[in-house]
Scaffold this motif. Structure first.
Motif: not given
Lengths: 121, 107
Positions: B1-11, B20-35
């Motif tokens: 499964d692709i892990q999605m790491t968001q930072t910070p957890s609280s702001m 600005t809120i960041s989101c890092r995927a455990s592998q490339g996801i080709s812009n297939y990203l929603n909020w």
């Protein structure tokens, strides 16, 4: 106005079954894939299952495969989630969602208010 | 499964502030990203789809960007109704996975 309203949640013992329903209105239900997404207490969101427009294709996360069944009745504009062999880790608020999937877009564009399922003895 | 790491957890942030809120995927996801935004009453709505597309009805102070494994959601000037939880979600591969969320709090 698009509306999704879940029902059927409540308290259930481990190992028992429960069926959730989602009544849809305000759009052509048969034209959209639908999904269930859940959220355990104080936790994040977790996709559970998706069903195609006709109901002919279904997809599940591994932890519910073989225990949960997603289905739909397009004539009644209703989505279902049959949950069997429930475990404590299935305790969550279950959201009914509409999928918007036109390549390259794929997202949940409408969400119901959710129904709470508590699995406990 | 692709892990999605968001930072910070609280702001903690102030009205009118840019965040600005960041989101890092455990592998490339080709812009297939929603909020998504979740209000304290549990109501959830989409904000941004396919990395940078604004959902209909969402104010233009919200924007998204990113590529590869790194993505971000920016709110240009915080309004009172923006204090909520925010989740990123990838759809590059099944199972669809969400980040653990970022709670935007009033400072």
């Amino acid at each position: 106005e698009v509306q999704l309203v879940e029902s059927g949640g409540g308290l259930v013992q481990p190992g028992r079954s429960m069926k959730l329903s989602c009544a849809a209105s305000g759009f052509t239900f048969s034209s959209f894939p639908m999904a269930w997404v859940r959220q355990a207490p104080t936790k994040g969101l977790e996709w559970v299952a998706t069903i195609s427009t006709s109901g002919g294709s279904t997809y599940y996360r591994d932890s519910v495969k073989g225990r949960f069944t997603i289905s739909r009745d397009n004539a009644k504009s209703t989505l279902y989630l049959q949950m069997n062999s429930l475990r404590s880790e299935d305790t969550a608020t279950y959201y009914c969602t509409r999928e918007r999937s036109t390549t390259p877009y794929w997202y949940f564009d409408f969400w119901g208010p959710g129904t709470m399922v508590t699995v406990s003895s | 499964d692709i892990q999605m790491t968001q930072t910070p957890s609280s702001m903690p942030a102030s009205l009118g502030e840019r965040v600005t809120i960041s989101c890092r995927a455990s592998q490339g996801i080709s812009n297939y990203l929603n909020w998504y935004q979740q209000k304290p009453d549990g109501t959830i709505k989409p904000l941004i789809y396919y990395t940078s597309n604004l959902q209909s009805g969402v104010p233009s102070r919200f924007s998204g960007s990113g590529s590869g494994t790194d993505y971000s959601l920016t709110i240009s000037s915080l309004e009172p109704e923006d204090f909520a939880m925010y989740y990123c979600q990838q759809y590059d591969s099944s199972p669809l996975t969400f980040g653990s969320g970022t709670k935007l709090e009033i400072k």
